[in-house]
Enzyme design. Structure first.
Site, PDB file in Angstrom:
ATOM      1  CB  CYS A 158      -2.125  -1.122  12.170  1.00 61.43           C
ATOM      2  SG  CYS A 158      -0.722  -0.216  11.476  1.00 61.43           S
TER       3      CYS A 158
ATOM      4  CB  CYS B 299      -2.815   5.425   7.512  1.00 55.34           C
ATOM      5  SG  CYS B 299      -1.054   5.095   7.471  1.00 55.34           S
TER       6      CYS B 299
ATOM      7  CB  CYS C  33      -5.671   2.503   6.939  1.00 56.13           C
ATOM      8  SG  CYS C  33      -5.333   0.750   7.098  1.00 56.13           S
TER       9      CYS C  33
ATOM     10  CB  CYS D 233      -7.020  -4.392   3.883  1.00 58.15           C
ATOM     11  SG  CYS D 233      -6.160  -5.501   4.921  1.00 58.15           S
TER      12      CYS D 233
ATOM     13  CD  GLU E 291     -10.002  -8.022   7.007  1.00 58.12           C
ATOM     14  OE1 GLU E 291      -9.821  -7.621   5.846  1.00 58.12           O
ATOM     15  OE2 GLU E 291     -10.611  -7.375   7.878  1.00 58.12           O
TER      16      GLU E 291
ATOM     17  CB  CYS F  19      -2.734  -9.750   0.486  1.00 61.50           C
ATOM     18  SG  CYS F  19      -2.594  -8.232   1.432  1.00 61.50           S
TER      19      CYS F  19
HETATM   20  N1  SAH Z   1       1.363  -0.997   6.871  1.00 61.56           N
HETATM   21  C1  SAH Z   1       1.880  -1.260   5.566  1.00 61.56           C
HETATM   22  C2  SAH Z   1       1.198  -2.412   4.857  1.00 61.56           C
HETATM   23  C3  SAH Z   1      -0.280  -2.573   4.975  1.00 61.56           C
HETATM   24  S1  SAH Z   1      -1.331  -1.472   4.098  1.00 61.56           S
HETATM   25  C4  SAH Z   1       1.825   0.002   4.734  1.00 61.56           C
HETATM   26  O1  SAH Z   1       1.339   1.009   5.207  1.00 61.56           O
HETATM   27  O2  SAH Z   1       2.332  -0.014   3.625  1.00 61.56           O
HETATM   28  C5  SAH Z   1      -1.146  -1.847   2.391  1.00 61.56           C
HETATM   29  C6  SAH Z   1      -1.400  -0.658   1.486  1.00 61.56           C
HETATM   30  O3  SAH Z   1      -2.793  -0.334   1.437  1.00 61.56           O
HETATM   31  C7  SAH Z   1      -0.690   0.606   1.916  1.00 61.56           C
HETATM   32  O4  SAH Z   1      -0.158   1.248   0.795  1.00 61.56           O
HETATM   33  C8  SAH Z   1      -1.815   1.416   2.528  1.00 61.56           C
HETATM   34  O5  SAH Z   1      -1.512   2.783   2.585  1.00 61.56           O
HETATM   35  C9  SAH Z   1      -2.951   1.068   1.602  1.00 61.56           C
HETATM   36  N2  SAH Z   1      -4.302   1.316   2.125  1.00 61.56           N
HETATM   37  C10 SAH Z   1      -4.763   1.187   3.376  1.00 61.56           C
HETATM   38  N3  SAH Z   1      -6.063   1.482   3.442  1.00 61.56           N
HETATM   39  C11 SAH Z   1      -6.440   1.811   2.197  1.00 61.56           C
HETATM   40  C12 SAH Z   1      -7.670   2.221   1.620  1.00 61.56           C
HETATM   41  N4  SAH Z   1      -8.766   2.365   2.361  1.00 61.56           N
HETATM   42  N5  SAH Z   1      -7.688   2.470   0.299  1.00 61.56           N
HETATM   43  C13 SAH Z   1      -6.572   2.330  -0.458  1.00 61.56           C
HETATM   44  N6  SAH Z   1      -5.397   1.940   0.022  1.00 61.56           N
HETATM   45  C14 SAH Z   1      -5.320   1.702   1.333  1.00 61.56           C
END
Ligand code: SAH
Length: 347
Positions: free
Chosen positions: A112, A116, A119, A333, A92, A105
């Site tokens: 990944c 987390c 995510c 995302c 994406e 972005c």
């Molecule tokens: N892997 C990297 C970059 C990609 S995620 C990282 O972790 O920073 C980009 C941002 O979106 C990160 O801060 C991540 O924690 C956040 N993120 C992921 N899923 C999310 C969600 N469902 N709601 C809000 N933020 C989210």
């Protein structure tokens, strides 16, 4: 033989490759221009190159050229793409319109492996790393589609950029090169969940980009519950790395803080967060969590986000609330890709 991605070569690497192939030095710049300024997707389009060279390149290399599988446009101008790569995998890419320019972005991996809990990108693990040229091609595809220049980049799409370190470094070299699209490092933000040894490696490069840390919680109990990476690199280790990074690069760090109702959004937590990072001159970006399927988390309401922000500010920490662009096309995302994968499974 597997073909290599020629658009993943930095200008320097391309020069070395062409030299090895017995080509004169000026060809490197010419071919780099075709790839990264004119964005050709086939070797035959490089009309000033000898046919014999093009045939040789064609044999050994390919040019990253994703196709737009799906496109969603928001009322606020945000455009979200599901791009299909040459091996069939999807990623994406999002374009956001700000007053200062167009920001894209980009994804850095297919999937990944960081795990987390909130995510969508990580739910099915990591499939593979993206090549430098594939990441650059996300920008070229978006730029071509909107017909406007992209001036800013955030590495905040699918994937953990520091888990694909070398390709991401080559991508940054290519994209900031004066012979390419020439996007300055100061217009680039790289976001990481906190892979400490790679933060140290990045510091040594002394790049002028903005490093964003996905902190999301000020203590180990809370952060480990949300982010498994915290078990390997706990909060105190991460903050120490951030301080080293700031010292070595002279650049301020920015912290992402996704707010989850009842988990990390209490006044006591705001105080703990302020204590943890005060004095660093860092900036905190507050984002209400975007709920994803299969995750137990729900978003903090807007009022509580404001209260949390005010507490941080009163305690001397600079904090802003991230504007939610594209909320009507929503899908956090990673969700488009998951939807596509589910569809294909059912075909
Ligand atoms: N892997 C990297 C970059 C990609 S995620 C990282 O972790 O920073 C980009 C941002 O979106 C990160 O801060 C991540 O924690 C956040 N993120 C992921 N899923 C999310 C969600 N469902 N709601 C809000 N933020 C989210």
């Amino acid at each position: 033989m597997d073909k290599k991605c020629l658009s993943s070569y930095t200008l320097e690497q391309l020069a070395a490759q062409l030299k090895e192939m017995g080509q004169p030095a000026f060809r490197a710049k010419q071919i780099f221009h075709w790839l990264h300024q004119k964005h050709v997707t086939e070797f035959s389009a490089m009309t000033d190159q000898p046919k014999t060279l093009l045939a040789k390149l064609e044999e050994e290399f390919y040019i990253a050229a994703p196709t737009i599988q799906r496109r969603q446009q928001s009322k606020d101008g945000t455009v979200k793409y599901l791009l299909r790569l040459s091996d069939g995998n999807c990623i994406e890419t999002v374009v956001m319109r700000y007053t200062y320019g167009n920001t894209v972005c980009v994804s850095t991996q297919v999937g990944c492996r960081m795990g987390c809990r909130f995510c969508a990108s990580t739910q099915a693990g990591r499939v593979r790393n993206l090549e430098a040229g594939e990441i650059a091609a996300e920008i070229y595809a978006a730029q071509k589609d909107i017909g406007e220049r992209i001036s800013h980049i955030v590495l905040m799409g699918i994937g953990e950029p520091l888990d694909n370190f070398d390709n991401v470094m080559d991508f940054l070299t290519i994209i900031s090169c004066a012979d390419g699209v020439n996007i300055g490092m100061r217009n680039i933000s790289l976001s990481t969940c906190g892979v400490v040894p790679q933060i140290d490696r990045l510091a040594e490069k002394k790049l002028q980009l903005t490093l964003s840390i996905s902190l999301h919680a000020p203590n180990n109990k809370m952060r480990s519950q949300m982010m498994p990476v915290n078990d390997a690199y706990p909060v105190e280790t991460l903050i120490a790395a951030c301080r080293r990074y700031q010292k070595i690069t002279g650049r301020r760090i920015s912290f992402e803080y996704s707010m989850v109702r009842g988990v990390n959004d209490s006044p006591a937590t705001a105080k703990e967060l302020a204590n943890l990072i005060k004095g660093m001159g860092a900036h905190v970006n507050l984002i209400p969590i975007n709920p994803v399927d299969g995750s137990p988390y729900s978003a903090t309401d807007a009022e509580n986000v404001k209260r949390f922000q005010k507490m941080l500010m009163d305690l001397g920490v600079n904090a802003t609330v991230r504007r939610r662009l594209g909320s009507d096309i929503s899908a956090a995302c990673g969700q488009l890709r998951r939807e596509e994968a589910a569809k294909e499974e059912h075909l």
